[in-house]
Write a protein that holds these residues in place. Structure first.
Motif, mmCIF file in Angstrom:
data_model
loop_
_atom_site.group_PDB
_atom_site.id
_atom_site.type_symbol
_atom_site.label_atom_id
_atom_site.label_comp_id
_atom_site.label_asym_id
_atom_site.label_seq_id
_atom_site.Cartn_x
_atom_site.Cartn_y
_atom_site.Cartn_z
ATOM 1 N N HIS A 143 44.146 45.178 23.968
ATOM 2 C CA HIS A 143 42.715 45.190 23.690
ATOM 3 C C HIS A 143 42.399 44.102 22.666
ATOM 4 O O HIS A 143 43.268 43.718 21.877
ATOM 5 N N ARG A 198 45.501 36.537 38.766
ATOM 6 C CA ARG A 198 44.750 37.711 38.314
ATOM 7 C C ARG A 198 44.788 38.787 39.403
ATOM 8 O O ARG A 198 44.555 38.504 40.585
ATOM 9 N N THR A 246 45.342 42.052 34.805
ATOM 10 C CA THR A 246 43.932 42.327 35.066
ATOM 11 C C THR A 246 43.162 42.097 33.760
ATOM 12 O O THR A 246 43.733 42.200 32.665
ATOM 13 N N ASP A 267 39.328 42.956 31.957
ATOM 14 C CA ASP A 267 38.031 43.643 31.970
ATOM 15 C C ASP A 267 37.286 43.235 30.701
ATOM 16 O O ASP A 267 37.586 43.729 29.604
ATOM 17 N N SER A 268 36.327 42.325 30.832
ATOM 18 C CA SER A 268 35.606 41.841 29.654
ATOM 19 C C SER A 268 34.699 42.913 29.079
ATOM 20 O O SER A 268 34.427 42.924 27.867
ATOM 21 N N GLY A 269 34.211 43.834 29.930
ATOM 22 C CA GLY A 269 33.358 44.902 29.422
ATOM 23 C C GLY A 269 34.123 45.847 28.507
ATOM 24 O O GLY A 269 33.628 46.262 27.456
ATOM 25 N N GLN A 270 35.350 46.193 28.914
ATOM 26 C CA GLN A 270 36.203 47.059 28.107
ATOM 27 C C GLN A 270 37.009 46.270 27.079
ATOM 28 O O GLN A 270 37.719 46.875 26.265
ATOM 29 N N GLN A 271 36.905 44.939 27.158
ATOM 30 C CA GLN A 271 37.683 44.054 26.271
ATOM 31 C C GLN A 271 39.167 44.413 26.357
ATOM 32 O O GLN A 271 39.845 44.643 25.366
ATOM 33 N N GLU A 272 39.667 44.423 27.605
ATOM 34 C CA GLU A 272 41.016 44.912 27.896
ATOM 35 C C GLU A 272 41.729 43.957 28.837
ATOM 36 O O GLU A 272 41.151 43.459 29.811
#
Length: 411
Positions: A182, A220, A225, A227-232
């Motif tokens: 994260h 990718r 993977t 996930d920019s929304g989850q910053q993960e």
């Protein structure tokens, strides 16, 4: 400028006396007489001397011969005093009545008259500085051109610029699982800033930059993977191990996060947030027995509760308990032997004793750390003798001893 003296006082003596007094700055030796009432005046050429009277009634000292001469002041209302700084240049005049001395007494003309002396135009002109022809490269230009770049300044991350931060900048990544990373953003970063990801094996190309080889950024979904929304970011250990790192176990995977501004420019072009991750093959050691040799009458056991040493994504280097659920034996007795192994069970596990010569195959059933049922087999050989071979040194003779014993039947 003229200096006048009265009543025949020699002008050379007067000038010398003035210089001596000012040079030594002290009182005369005893036995000399003080000359009273000596006045010195100056005037510009063709003018009457005025404005200067030097009263030396207490300070001017002459020898006994010249002390009898009297000197009268030229003008009583003189108000300024000029103190000679250097020995004046004395020039005698042939006139009998008045002795005229011309020269410099003390200060320069500007200090005495208040007016600056006339200056020749040629002397007053400041010489022109030689100008370099247009387009000529100077030494300073060459120095600037050859100067080393400010690498430290380029590599540094200014405190006032925003940045992103990984929660782990180094970790082990095992071949049987994934590693979840994260990142956080500095306060004040707006929605017009975004993050891009690069990963692979990093190599430095110079002091401030490098490249990925191999570069897994385009893998990718398979290698990772994001996930920019989850910053993960999730790193896929199995894919990365099987596709590269099982053959290059001394190399590390690097992940770089680039913070981009609204114009698509890297905020820190030489200093992305990054971390390194070491790929390791997952393994679990259940510590179950291997093949062994026994003599008749020897005993052994397998406990129901066991500890496994695990190095994997779920248990990165630790002892983990597991359970044996069953032990079974299949005998292969020698000719004339009815029983090789006597196996029994109690609350703590399984216990057995060697009864006769022959072979016995054991099958151990247990539950893995993943909750699955698995089996393990080993063979016990029972005979009339067991040899133990050790590796080590005894005295001056090389013999073989080990940190334990390797038992085997003869033949």
């Amino acid at each position: 400028m003229r200096v006048f003296s009265r009543d025949g006082l020699p002008t050379r003596i007067l000038a010398a006396t003035l210089s001596a007094i000012l040079a030594f700055g002290g009182w005369p030796a005893p036995g000399l007489q003080v000359l009273a009432g000596v006045s010195v005046a100056y005037a510009e050429e063709d003018q009457v001397a005025e404005d200067l009277v030097l009263d030396l009634s207490d300070d001017l000292i002459l020898d006994e011969e010249s002390a009898t001469d009297e000197v009268e002041p030229i003008k009583d209302n003189a108000s300024e005093v000029v103190v000679p700084a250097d020995e004046p240049e004395v020039i005698a005049d042939d006139d009998a009545n008045d002795t005229e001395v011309t020269g410099v007494v003390g200060q320069d003309e500007e200090a005495v008259t208040g007016e600056a002396p006339a200056t020749d135009d040629a002397e007053a002109t400041v010489p022109d500085v030689e100008q370099e022809p247009a387009g000529t490269e100077t030494a300073t230009d060459v120095e600037a051109e050859n100067a080393e770049p400010e690498l430290t300044a380029q590599m540094s991350t200014p405190d006032d610029l925003p940045q992103v931060h990984l929660d782990q900048d180094y970790a082990d990544l095992y071949s049987d699982g994934d590693l979840v990373l994260h990142y956080t953003k500095d306060e004040g970063i707006g929605s017009d800033y975004y993050v891009t990801v690069e990963l692979g094996v990093f190599h430095m190309s110079n002091e401030i930059d490098g490249y990925f080889d191999p570069d897994f950024s385009d893998e990718r979904g398979a290698a990772y993977t994001f996930d920019s929304g989850q910053q993960e970011i999730v790193l896929k250990g199995e894919w990365l191990w099987n596709n590269y790192f099982k053959d290059y176990q001394d190399e590390d995977l690097r992940v770089s996060l680039w913070l981009m501004d609204s114009n698509g420019e890297q905020v820190h072009p030489y200093n992305p947030e990054h971390g390194y991750y070491h790929l390791r093959e997952a393994r679990v050691d259940y510590h179950l027995p291997g093949d062994m040799a026994m003599l008749t009458g020897w005993t052994n056991r397998i406990d129901r509760d066991q500890l496994a040493w695990a190095e994997n994504a779920a248990h990165p280097g630790e002892d983990v308990p597991y359970f044996v659920t069953d032990v079974a034996v299949v005998e292969h007795p020698d000719e004339g032997v009815s029983q090789v192994i006597d196996l029994s069970e109690d609350d703590n596990g399984w216990y057995w004793q060697a009864k006769g010569h022959g072979m016995a195959d054991f099958t151990v059933t247990y539950t893995t750390l993943d909750g699955e049922t698995a089996t393990h087999t080993f063979t016990v050989s029972v005979g009339g003798a067991v040899y133990e071979v050790h590796t080590g040194i005894s005295g001056n003779i090389n013999t073989n001893y080990t940190n334990g014993s390797n038992r085997g039947l003869p033949g």
